[in-house]
Write a protein that holds these residues in place. Sequence first.
Motif, PDB file in Angstrom:
ATOM      1  N   ASP A 151      13.305  10.606   5.202  1.00  0.00           N
ATOM      2  CA  ASP A 151      14.156  11.556   4.482  1.00  0.00           C
ATOM      3  C   ASP A 151      14.957  10.931   3.348  1.00  0.00           C
ATOM      4  OD1 ASP A 151      13.461  13.820   6.153  1.00  0.00           O
ATOM      5  OD2 ASP A 151      14.719  12.900   7.703  1.00  0.00           O
ATOM      6  N   VAL A 152      14.742   9.651   3.053  1.00  0.00           N
ATOM      7  CA  VAL A 152      15.424   9.032   1.916  1.00  0.00           C
ATOM      8  C   VAL A 152      14.887   9.634   0.624  1.00  0.00           C
ATOM      9  CG1 VAL A 152      15.676   6.895   0.581  1.00  0.00           C
ATOM     10  CG2 VAL A 152      16.028   6.876   3.051  1.00  0.00           C
ATOM     11  N   LYS A 160       7.884   6.423  -0.648  1.00  0.00           N
ATOM     12  CA  LYS A 160       8.635   7.661  -0.441  1.00  0.00           C
ATOM     13  C   LYS A 160       7.837   8.685   0.355  1.00  0.00           C
ATOM     14  CE  LYS A 160      11.589  10.842  -3.051  1.00  0.00           C
ATOM     15  NZ  LYS A 160      12.108  11.198  -4.397  1.00  0.00           N
ATOM     16  N   ASP A 161       6.542   8.725   0.134  1.00  0.00           N
ATOM     17  CA  ASP A 161       5.708   9.729   0.799  1.00  0.00           C
ATOM     18  C   ASP A 161       5.709   9.556   2.305  1.00  0.00           C
ATOM     19  OD1 ASP A 161       5.083  10.733  -1.711  1.00  0.00           O
ATOM     20  OD2 ASP A 161       3.304   9.478  -1.912  1.00  0.00           O
ATOM     21  N   SER A 192       0.837  -1.197   0.000  1.00  0.00           N
ATOM     22  CA  SER A 192       0.000   0.000   0.000  1.00  0.00           C
ATOM     23  C   SER A 192       0.876   1.254   0.000  1.00  0.00           C
ATOM     24  CB  SER A 192      -0.903   0.003   1.234  1.00  0.00           C
ATOM     25  OG  SER A 192      -1.674   1.181   1.286  1.00  0.00           O
ATOM     26  N   GLY A 193       0.638   2.141  -0.952  1.00  0.00           N
ATOM     27  CA  GLY A 193       1.386   3.388  -1.041  1.00  0.00           C
ATOM     28  C   GLY A 193       2.766   3.268  -1.640  1.00  0.00           C
ATOM     29  N   VAL A 194       3.153   2.082  -2.096  1.00  0.00           N
ATOM     30  CA  VAL A 194       4.485   1.896  -2.681  1.00  0.00           C
ATOM     31  C   VAL A 194       4.618   2.737  -3.947  1.00  0.00           C
ATOM     32  CG1 VAL A 194       5.964   0.235  -3.884  1.00  0.00           C
ATOM     33  CG2 VAL A 194       4.925  -0.361  -1.688  1.00  0.00           C
ATOM     34  N   THR A 195       5.692   3.520  -4.010  1.00  0.00           N
ATOM     35  CA  THR A 195       5.923   4.386  -5.156  1.00  0.00           C
ATOM     36  C   THR A 195       6.904   3.775  -6.159  1.00  0.00           C
ATOM     37  OG1 THR A 195       7.596   5.541  -3.833  1.00  0.00           O
ATOM     38  CG2 THR A 195       5.395   6.520  -3.936  1.00  0.00           C
ATOM     39  N   ASP A 196       7.784   2.881  -5.689  1.00  0.00           N
ATOM     40  CA  ASP A 196       8.738   2.259  -6.602  1.00  0.00           C
ATOM     41  C   ASP A 196       9.298   0.998  -5.966  1.00  0.00           C
ATOM     42  OD1 ASP A 196      10.209   1.909  -8.893  1.00  0.00           O
ATOM     43  OD2 ASP A 196      11.123   3.900  -8.841  1.00  0.00           O
TER      44      ASP A 196
END
Length: 364
Positions: A169-170, A145-146, A128-132
Amino acid sequence: DCSSVDFSGVTDIFNTEASFVALNKDHGRAVCWGHRTYGGDCSSVDFGGVTDIFSSQDAFVALKKDLGQAVCWGWPVAGGDCSGVDFSGVTDIFSTWDAFVALKKDLGQAVCWGDQYFGGNCLGVNFSGVTDIFSTQGASIAFNKDLGQAVCWGSADLGGECSGIDFRDVTEIYGGESAVVALKKDLGETVCWGKSHFGGMCSRIDFHDVTAISNTGGLFLINFQGFTTYYGSPGALVALKKDLGQAFCWGQSYTGGECTWTDFSGVTEIYGSGASFVALKKDIGQAVCWGHPDFGGRCSGIDFHDVTTIYSSGGAFVAWKQDLGQAVCWGSADLGGECSGIDFRDVTEIYGGESAVVALKKDL
């Protein structure tokens, strides 16, 4: 050997370590060649509706995104068997050496298959919410990332264990062969994990002023301000200061890590094979080579005038003179370094695999 392959209408070519597939997307057809066990035989595969093809080291998956379907072939253990996998809603596919993960970003879900040791089992992972998604040779990292969160799976030794890592902060993540680097660019900090001698230990490195990180052959390359471009072959790296005509190399000397006596003045691009480099001086039709002499590290006698670009296999180079319909090859003959009898007229694209090279004449 692709002499019996019909390339009419081919739009793209993809490869595993030991085979190729040439896709005719417009007509829903494809031809495969190479090692039959590792993807070289696709005679029973239906390519109708295929939108893209992805590969692991030993298998292919052809995604039919609009239909929510896919077909797989090659070594079953390495992802060549995806029977029972639900591809509905898949937005992208990623791979380790011997496994795949198909991400359904809009649904916050994913499905995995292939060798479990290399990341083929992701049951229990929250997407859930994975951007990459990033990967090493044996592990995958799903990054949100969010929220500043990530989850890892696969081989713990190769980056599949990150439960103690702080991802807040990554800004960027880089997956090497056996280790992972998570960069916090704004803070000048980073965290690394995986095999320590392949990049998994970075506590002594100052990451302030880092502009980018790349990797090759299991090593990480930190790009600091002042250098324009970095290049790599397995075990060696080159940092080029194009405006000054300078460069420095490090890593294993026999694969290109030693270039003290190389003249980099006028170099426009550098290319790497599996064990050597070639630095092209396009404006003056010259080049310099170094590294393993049997695998492309020696190019004296090669005419580089009119070369437009250079391609490589695991142990050879092809310097393409596209405007003239010509090319010159050097390195290991068994790996594509001998092309004296090949007609390069009307060639539109060249693809370099691990052990062979393909020159496509798309218009014909």
